[in-house]
Structures are given as structure tokens and as C-alpha cells.
Design a protein around this motif. Structure first.
Motif, PDB file in Angstrom:
ATOM      1  N   ARG A  70     -40.899  10.103  71.802  1.00 63.92           N
ATOM      2  CA  ARG A  70     -41.950   9.151  72.169  1.00 63.92           C
ATOM      3  C   ARG A  70     -42.054   8.027  71.148  1.00 63.92           C
ATOM      4  NH1 ARG A  70     -44.415   5.872  74.473  1.00 63.92           N
ATOM      5  NH2 ARG A  70     -46.527   6.007  75.356  1.00 63.92           N
ATOM      6  N   LEU A  71     -41.808   8.334  69.874  1.00 62.50           N
ATOM      7  CA  LEU A  71     -41.948   7.334  68.820  1.00 62.50           C
ATOM      8  C   LEU A  71     -40.662   6.540  68.595  1.00 62.50           C
ATOM      9  CD1 LEU A  71     -44.570   8.929  68.423  1.00 62.50           C
ATOM     10  CD2 LEU A  71     -44.148   8.893  65.952  1.00 62.50           C
ATOM     11  N   GLY A  72     -39.563   6.975  69.211  1.00 62.90           N
ATOM     12  CA  GLY A  72     -38.295   6.281  69.047  1.00 62.90           C
ATOM     13  C   GLY A  72     -37.694   6.433  67.666  1.00 62.90           C
ATOM     14  N   LEU A  73     -37.824   7.631  67.095  1.00 64.18           N
ATOM     15  CA  LEU A  73     -37.325   7.895  65.745  1.00 64.18           C
ATOM     16  C   LEU A  73     -36.427   9.124  65.739  1.00 64.18           C
ATOM     17  CD1 LEU A  73     -40.675   7.428  63.774  1.00 64.18           C
ATOM     18  CD2 LEU A  73     -38.729   5.863  63.729  1.00 64.18           C
ATOM     19  N   PRO A  74     -35.496   9.219  64.779  1.00 69.24           N
ATOM     20  CA  PRO A  74     -34.697  10.433  64.630  1.00 69.24           C
ATOM     21  C   PRO A  74     -35.468  11.501  63.859  1.00 69.24           C
ATOM     22  CG  PRO A  74     -34.049   8.835  62.979  1.00 69.24           C
ATOM     23  CD  PRO A  74     -35.084   8.151  63.838  1.00 69.24           C
ATOM     24  N   VAL A  75     -34.956  12.707  63.901  1.00 71.29           N
ATOM     25  CA  VAL A  75     -35.540  13.825  63.148  1.00 71.29           C
ATOM     26  C   VAL A  75     -34.531  14.306  62.121  1.00 71.29           C
ATOM     27  CG1 VAL A  75     -36.423  16.188  63.268  1.00 71.29           C
ATOM     28  CG2 VAL A  75     -36.972  14.559  65.094  1.00 71.29           C
ATOM     29  N   THR A  76     -34.988  14.466  60.886  1.00 71.04           N
ATOM     30  CA  THR A  76     -34.148  15.003  59.813  1.00 71.04           C
ATOM     31  C   THR A  76     -34.657  16.393  59.451  1.00 71.04           C
ATOM     32  OG1 THR A  76     -33.736  12.790  58.911  1.00 71.04           O
ATOM     33  CG2 THR A  76     -33.322  14.673  57.454  1.00 71.04           C
ATOM     34  N   THR A  77     -33.754  17.379  59.441  1.00 73.17           N
ATOM     35  CA  THR A  77     -34.122  18.758  59.110  1.00 73.17           C
ATOM     36  C   THR A  77     -34.164  18.945  57.596  1.00 73.17           C
ATOM     37  OG1 THR A  77     -33.088  19.564  61.138  1.00 73.17           O
ATOM     38  CG2 THR A  77     -33.468  21.176  59.382  1.00 73.17           C
ATOM     39  N   VAL A  78     -35.233  19.572  57.121  1.00 74.05           N
ATOM     40  CA  VAL A  78     -35.395  19.861  55.690  1.00 74.05           C
ATOM     41  C   VAL A  78     -35.692  21.352  55.535  1.00 74.05           C
ATOM     42  CG1 VAL A  78     -36.707  19.378  53.591  1.00 74.05           C
ATOM     43  CG2 VAL A  78     -36.211  17.525  55.209  1.00 74.05           C
ATOM     44  N   GLU A  79     -34.743  22.085  54.974  1.00 68.91           N
ATOM     45  CA  GLU A  79     -34.853  23.533  54.824  1.00 68.91           C
ATOM     46  C   GLU A  79     -36.109  23.931  54.046  1.00 68.91           C
ATOM     47  OE1 GLU A  79     -34.313  27.604  54.591  1.00 68.91           O
ATOM     48  OE2 GLU A  79     -33.273  26.199  55.913  1.00 68.91           O
ATOM     49  N   GLN A  80     -36.490  23.124  53.088  1.00 71.01           N
ATOM     50  CA  GLN A  80     -37.622  23.460  52.212  1.00 71.01           C
ATOM     51  C   GLN A  80     -38.943  23.617  52.957  1.00 71.01           C
ATOM     52  OE1 GLN A  80     -35.222  21.375  51.469  1.00 71.01           O
ATOM     53  NE2 GLN A  80     -34.440  22.026  49.471  1.00 71.01           N
ATOM     54  N   PHE A  81     -39.056  23.065  54.161  1.00 72.89           N
ATOM     55  CA  PHE A  81     -40.314  23.135  54.905  1.00 72.89           C
ATOM     56  C   PHE A  81     -40.402  24.364  55.820  1.00 72.89           C
ATOM     57  CE2 PHE A  81     -40.149  18.294  54.448  1.00 72.89           C
ATOM     58  CZ  PHE A  81     -40.945  18.316  53.311  1.00 72.89           C
ATOM     59  N   ARG A  82     -39.465  25.298  55.680  1.00 70.81           N
ATOM     60  CA  ARG A  82     -39.502  26.556  56.425  1.00 70.81           C
ATOM     61  C   ARG A  82     -40.821  27.296  56.149  1.00 70.81           C
ATOM     62  NH1 ARG A  82     -35.610  29.967  58.530  1.00 70.81           N
ATOM     63  NH2 ARG A  82     -33.953  28.570  57.822  1.00 70.81           N
TER      64      ARG A  82
END
Length: 230
Positions: A70-82
Motif C-alpha cells: 500500500r505504501l509502495g515500499l520494499p521490505v528489508t528483513t532484519v534477523e535481530q527483530f525476531r
């Protein structure tokens, strides 16, 4: 200084079965969870989000992807936020007794006892250490950015006293982090500094209809936090 929006994932089966889910248990969103994510995307549309980061767990990834589309942005995965790693508790039969053990460790963290640890899982040193590293990574060399992190109620709640030292822990516990809640933090970082100012905790007023019917934590646990003086 940057603005961080901490967004808890939408509802998934573990919220209904009360299973611990930090690594081995990894469910997708259910229908309500997807609708919560869609409504959250509409709420965030006018916030001017610049970047989106997410925990690697499916429920966080799927929430982030719905919002990002909806925002027209990519998503970056960050392991630290598990989510908090509960170690040997994950995969055990769900019971009130097991949840009380969980809550006692969690309460000890909030009372300033960081050595309390889940068996073969996180103690507070490790949990805050990776949350801090994650935030340092996503804010490195940035100023006046609006950054969204899609993650989990446990890690957001447990680390809030370290992230925002002036936050009222009692007030945070009175308003649990609901599915697709949005917490806003003004964050100063760089040169070894990481200090947040809590602007709003666990905003859920953007949810409506079925999406606003938030599931509670495990029932009949008693008020352990109050008993322990947190």
C-alpha cells in the motif's frame, strides 16, 4: 533524530492457541490478521514512512508486505527483530503453568534482573543486545527519517524500558501490545548513543470491525506482574 514506528504483526493461529512461537513455530497470518494489516496500512499511509524493516518470522513478514504494498515500499528483513527466544518452552504443550514461568522471567527483566533466562533461550542481555543492534543498523547515518519496524509484542514490550528510559513501565503493562498496534518512538542514535522518547505506545484506534477484536494473552494467568511488584 529519526522516528521509529514499531508495528506488531497481525493475528495468527498462535495468538488463538497461545503457543510460544519464536523459531520452530512459525505461522502465517489468519484472515483477521490480514485485515488488521490492511487497516494499519491505511493508517500509516499519511505518516510519510521512508523505509520498512521486519522480523524474519512469517507473521511479521506478511504484515510488512501488506503494508509495504500500500505504501509502495520494499521490505528489508532484519534477523535481530525476531521475537523473544523462549528456548525449551517452544513446542511444549500449552498450559497456564508454562505461561506463568514465562511471565516470571519477563517480570524479572522489568524489575532490573537481566540474568533471568529462558532455558536455552534469551536472557535480557541477549534480547536487548540484538534489539539495539537492529535499531542501530536501520538508523545508521540517517537523520529525520520515518522508519517502520514490523515485529513482535514480546520484544517491543520487554525492551521498551531500555529503549525509552523515561517510559512508564506500569502504563505499558496496563495497555498490552495488541495485534497491529503502532508504537511511535523518537530515536536519537549514532556515536554509541541510542536513546528513545516514547511518543505513543500501542495505538490501536485505527482498527475497526472484526479487526478491532483483539485477542488477550493467555487467560487465567493471574496478575503476576503486580504480585512481583512490577
Amino acid at each position: 533524530m529519526n522516528t521509529i514506528y514499531l508495528v506488531r504483526h497481525g493475528e495468527n493461529p498462535a495468538n488463538l492457541t497461545f503457543e510460544f512461537a519464536s523459531r520452530k513455530v512459525d505461522y502465517s497470518l489468519n484472515a483477521k490478521g490480514r485485515e488488521q494489516a490492511r487497516q494499519t496500512a491505511e493508517y500509516l499511509l499519511e505518516k510519510g514512512i521512508d523505509e520498512i524493516f521486519a522480523s524474519p518470522l512469517k507473521r511479521a513478514q506478511e504484515t510488512a508486505q501488506i503494508i509495504a504494498a500500500r505504501l509502495g515500499l520494499p521490505v528489508t528483513t532484519v534477523e535481530q527483530f525476531r521475537e523473544i527466544e523462549v528456548g525449551d518452552y517452544e513446542g511444549q504443550p500449552v498450559s497456564r503453568a508454562l505461561w506463568l514461568k514465562h511471565d516470571e522471567i519477563f517480570a524479572n527483566w522489568l524489575m532490573g534482573k537481566p540474568d533471568a533466562a529462558f532455558p536455552n533461550g534469551d536472557d535480557y542481555h541477549r534480547l536487548w543486545g540484538r534489539m539495539r543492534r537492529g535499531l542501530e543498523m536501520v538508523t545508521a547515518d540517517k537523520v529525520d527519517r520515518k522508519i517502520m519496524v514490523v515485529g513482535h509484542g514480546g520484544i517491543f514490550t520487554a525492551t521498551m524500558p531500555s529503549l525509552c528510559p523515561d517510559a512508564d513501565v506500569a502504563e505499558i503493562l496496563r495497555q498490552p501490545s495488541g495485534n497491529c498496534s503502532v508504537t511511535e518512538v523518537r530515536l536519537e542514535s549514532g556515536d554509541g548513543t541510542l536513546r528513545g522518547e516514547l511518543v505513543e505506545w500501542s495505538h490501536v484506534a485505527h482498527l475497526s470491525g472484526e479487526a478491532a477484536k483483539l485477542v488477550p494473552g493467555f487467560p487465567d494467568r493471574g496478575n503476576l506482574f503486580a504480585e512481583l511488584g512490577v
